[in-house]
Design an enzyme around this catalytic site. Structure first.
Site, PDB file in Angstrom:
ATOM      1  N   ALA A  66       0.950  -1.113  -0.108  1.00 45.65           N
ATOM      2  CA  ALA A  66      -0.114   0.061  -0.114  1.00 45.65           C
ATOM      3  C   ALA A  66       0.725   1.122   0.010  1.00 45.65           C
ATOM      4  O   ALA A  66       1.932   1.224   0.315  1.00 45.65           O
ATOM      5  CB  ALA A  66      -0.840  -0.008   1.137  1.00 45.65           C
ATOM      6  N   GLY A 110       0.588  -5.172   0.788  1.00 49.50           N
ATOM      7  CA  GLY A 110      -0.593  -5.169   0.195  1.00 49.50           C
ATOM      8  C   GLY A 110      -0.140  -5.786  -1.267  1.00 49.50           C
ATOM      9  O   GLY A 110      -1.081  -6.192  -2.021  1.00 49.50           O
ATOM     10  N   GLU A 113      -0.569  -9.501  -0.702  1.00 50.06           N
ATOM     11  CA  GLU A 113      -2.068  -9.609  -0.215  1.00 50.06           C
ATOM     12  C   GLU A 113      -2.777  -9.565  -1.738  1.00 50.06           C
ATOM     13  O   GLU A 113      -3.672 -10.473  -1.847  1.00 50.06           O
ATOM     14  CB  GLU A 113      -2.537  -8.461   0.530  1.00 50.06           C
ATOM     15  N   GLU A 133       4.580  -4.922   7.432  1.00 53.69           N
ATOM     16  CA  GLU A 133       3.761  -3.857   7.934  1.00 53.69           C
ATOM     17  C   GLU A 133       4.019  -3.729   9.302  1.00 53.69           C
ATOM     18  O   GLU A 133       3.807  -2.420   9.742  1.00 53.69           O
ATOM     19  CB  GLU A 133       2.221  -4.340   7.768  1.00 53.69           C
TER      20      GLU A 133
HETATM   21  N1  CAA Z   1       4.550   3.387  -0.535  1.00 49.46           N
HETATM   22  C1  CAA Z   1       5.007   4.409  -1.041  1.00 49.46           C
HETATM   23  N2  CAA Z   1       6.090   4.642  -1.811  1.00 49.46           N
HETATM   24  C2  CAA Z   1       6.888   3.558  -2.077  1.00 49.46           C
HETATM   25  C3  CAA Z   1       6.552   2.080  -1.408  1.00 49.46           C
HETATM   26  C4  CAA Z   1       5.221   2.005  -0.495  1.00 49.46           C
HETATM   27  N3  CAA Z   1       4.828   1.142  -0.082  1.00 49.46           N
HETATM   28  N4  CAA Z   1       7.603   1.138  -1.777  1.00 49.46           N
HETATM   29  C5  CAA Z   1       8.445   2.034  -2.419  1.00 49.46           C
HETATM   30  N5  CAA Z   1       8.022   3.334  -2.353  1.00 49.46           N
HETATM   31  C6  CAA Z   1       8.922   4.390  -3.101  1.00 49.46           C
HETATM   32  C7  CAA Z   1       9.899   4.659  -2.162  1.00 49.46           C
HETATM   33  O1  CAA Z   1       9.688   5.631  -1.285  1.00 49.46           O
HETATM   34  C8  CAA Z   1      10.897   5.581  -3.185  1.00 49.46           C
HETATM   35  O2  CAA Z   1      10.436   6.733  -3.826  1.00 49.46           O
HETATM   36  P1  CAA Z   1      11.497   7.891  -3.792  1.00 49.46           P
HETATM   37  O3  CAA Z   1      12.203   7.472  -5.048  1.00 49.46           O
HETATM   38  O4  CAA Z   1      10.607   9.065  -4.207  1.00 49.46           O
HETATM   39  O5  CAA Z   1      12.129   8.009  -2.632  1.00 49.46           O
HETATM   40  C9  CAA Z   1      10.701   4.426  -4.531  1.00 49.46           C
HETATM   41  O6  CAA Z   1       9.440   3.764  -4.410  1.00 49.46           O
HETATM   42  C10 CAA Z   1      11.729   3.318  -4.959  1.00 49.46           C
HETATM   43  O7  CAA Z   1      12.016   2.573  -3.427  1.00 49.46           O
HETATM   44  P2  CAA Z   1      13.530   2.548  -2.711  1.00 49.46           P
HETATM   45  O8  CAA Z   1      14.231   3.690  -2.969  1.00 49.46           O
HETATM   46  O9  CAA Z   1      13.146   2.243  -1.373  1.00 49.46           O
HETATM   47  O10 CAA Z   1      13.948   1.269  -3.481  1.00 49.46           O
HETATM   48  P3  CAA Z   1      14.858   0.089  -2.748  1.00 49.46           P
HETATM   49  O11 CAA Z   1      15.230  -0.863  -4.030  1.00 49.46           O
HETATM   50  O12 CAA Z   1      16.062   0.833  -2.086  1.00 49.46           O
HETATM   51  O13 CAA Z   1      14.090  -0.758  -1.910  1.00 49.46           O
HETATM   52  C11 CAA Z   1      11.692  -1.734  -1.018  1.00 49.46           C
HETATM   53  C12 CAA Z   1      12.913  -1.379  -2.340  1.00 49.46           C
HETATM   54  C13 CAA Z   1      12.660  -2.729  -0.021  1.00 49.46           C
HETATM   55  C14 CAA Z   1      10.595  -2.484  -1.658  1.00 49.46           C
HETATM   56  C15 CAA Z   1      11.616  -0.624  -0.379  1.00 49.46           C
HETATM   57  O14 CAA Z   1      10.937   0.424  -1.304  1.00 49.46           O
HETATM   58  C16 CAA Z   1      10.604  -0.815   0.846  1.00 49.46           C
HETATM   59  O15 CAA Z   1      10.850  -1.263   1.892  1.00 49.46           O
HETATM   60  N6  CAA Z   1       9.128  -0.464   0.518  1.00 49.46           N
HETATM   61  C17 CAA Z   1       8.028  -0.444   1.463  1.00 49.46           C
HETATM   62  C18 CAA Z   1       7.577  -2.000   1.656  1.00 49.46           C
HETATM   63  C19 CAA Z   1       6.640  -1.983   2.704  1.00 49.46           C
HETATM   64  O16 CAA Z   1       6.456  -1.485   3.533  1.00 49.46           O
HETATM   65  N7  CAA Z   1       5.471  -2.326   2.260  1.00 49.46           N
HETATM   66  C20 CAA Z   1       4.168  -2.543   3.111  1.00 49.46           C
HETATM   67  C21 CAA Z   1       3.458  -1.077   2.859  1.00 49.46           C
HETATM   68  S1  CAA Z   1       2.182  -1.294   4.050  1.00 49.46           S
HETATM   69  C22 CAA Z   1       0.910  -2.313   3.449  1.00 49.46           C
HETATM   70  O17 CAA Z   1       1.037  -2.706   2.351  1.00 49.46           O
HETATM   71  C23 CAA Z   1      -0.361  -2.360   4.343  1.00 49.46           C
HETATM   72  C24 CAA Z   1      -1.525  -3.311   3.982  1.00 49.46           C
HETATM   73  O18 CAA Z   1      -1.339  -4.551   4.583  1.00 49.46           O
HETATM   74  C25 CAA Z   1      -2.107  -3.100   2.580  1.00 49.46           C
END
Ligand code: CAA
Length: 260
Positions: A66, A110, A113, A133
């Site tokens: 998400a 998400g 999911e 999460e």
């Molecule tokens: N939401 C918003 N933006 C996101 C995102 C997310 N879930 N995942 C990645 N992005 C964005 C980053 O902020 C970044 O944006 P900027 O370039 O503007 O800074 C861009 O995508 C590229 O990401 P990274 O620079 O972080 O890329 P990376 O290769 O270093 O890392 C990753 C990749 C490990 C997937 C890392 O992006 C990450 O940890 N993302 C979040 C994963 C996460 O926590 N997901 C769960 C979300 S909560 C949820 O999903 C609730 C539910 O149950 C529905």
């Protein structure tokens, strides 16, 4: 066909392909992206020329979850009133046609999911499945605690969801039964489309009934599930495709299904 900003859609024969296309955010599922996925899905579900749908992302990410930046300042009352995330799950689980996820790269939160809401998951061998999460101070909110537990069992699901850092690679996901096949990344989409085309060529009514019956295995006890299955099995004999399928077998030829 409508124009979308965050997805691409394509039709190959009786197969529709939806590609998440928000590369800068690794396909983070913001409300616009989810609105478009749902819109495309419901159009394809209602199009009798389509027999199966493939949902995919990029080589780097199926979806990284998400959209954290979009939701970070929202409050309980508004989330509750707007049924936040509920509308995602409801729409995609209403799909009557089969939907196959082709997962390359990250399927986190998400994204994992979303893949699990699909009927079949195929993965590229660099795929990563996880529920991080807990690291954000929240919990899975689009089915992760339920579907992951059904798919991989309690101990692994708890380990993934409680630590937020135990992820499954493609081979592990396959060994747990979360994923049914693994391919090299560049072959994944074409192999997924092949399977979707195989399904889409079967009689559409029996395909939908089979999907309904399998899904009841998660809802019903065994005797009710068997009862449900038997009624649908009997009902297939009201279709042209059952007559054609069995006649073709007896005549030693290939069936020509008309999806009625
Ligand atoms: N939401 C918003 N933006 C996101 C995102 C997310 N879930 N995942 C990645 N992005 C964005 C980053 O902020 C970044 O944006 P900027 O370039 O503007 O800074 C861009 O995508 C590229 O990401 P990274 O620079 O972080 O890329 P990376 O290769 O270093 O890392 C990753 C990749 C490990 C997937 C890392 O992006 C990450 O940890 N993302 C979040 C994963 C996460 O926590 N997901 C769960 C979300 S909560 C949820 O999903 C609730 C539910 O149950 C529905």
């Amino acid at each position: 066909a409508p124009t979308y900003n965050m997805i691409k859609t394509e039709v190959q024969g009786r197969v529709a392909i939806i590609t998440l296309n928000r590369p800068k955010a690794l396909n983070a599922l913001c409300s616009e992206l989810f609105y478009e996925i749902n819109d495309a899905l419901s159009r394809f579900d209602n199009d009798s020329g389509i027999g199966a749908v493939v949902l995919t992302g990029s080589e780097r990410a199926f979806a990284a979850g998400a959209d954290i930046k979009e939701m970070k300042d929202t409050e309980f009352v508004n989330n509750y009133k707007s049924n936040f995330l509920g509308h995602w799950v409801e729409q995609i689980s209403k799909m009557r046609k089969p939907i196959i996820a082709a997962v390359n790269g990250y399927a986190l939160g998400g994204g994992c999911e979303l893949a699990m809401m699909c009927d079949i998951i195929y993965a590229g061998d660099k795929a990563v499945f996880g529920q991080p999460e807990i690291n954000l101070g929240t919990i899975p909110g689009a089915g992760g605690t339920q579907r992951l537990t059904h798919a991989v069992g309690k101990s692994k699901a708890m380990e993934m969801i409680l630590t937020g850092s135990v992820n499954l690679d493609a081979q592990e996901a396959m060994s747990y039964g979360l994923v049914s096949k693994v391919f090299p990344p560049e072959k994944l989409l074409e192999e997924t489309i092949k399977t979707a085309a195989k399904i889409a060529a079967k009689g559409a009514v029996s395909v939908q009934m089979a999907k309904e019956a399998v899904n009841q295995a998660y809802e019903l006890n065994l005797s009710s599930g068997l009862h449900f299955e038997r009624r649908l099995f009997q009902a297939t004999f009201a279709t042209k495709d059952q007559k054609e399928g069995m006649a073709a077998f007896a005549e030693k030829r290939k069936p020509d299904f008309v999806h009625e």
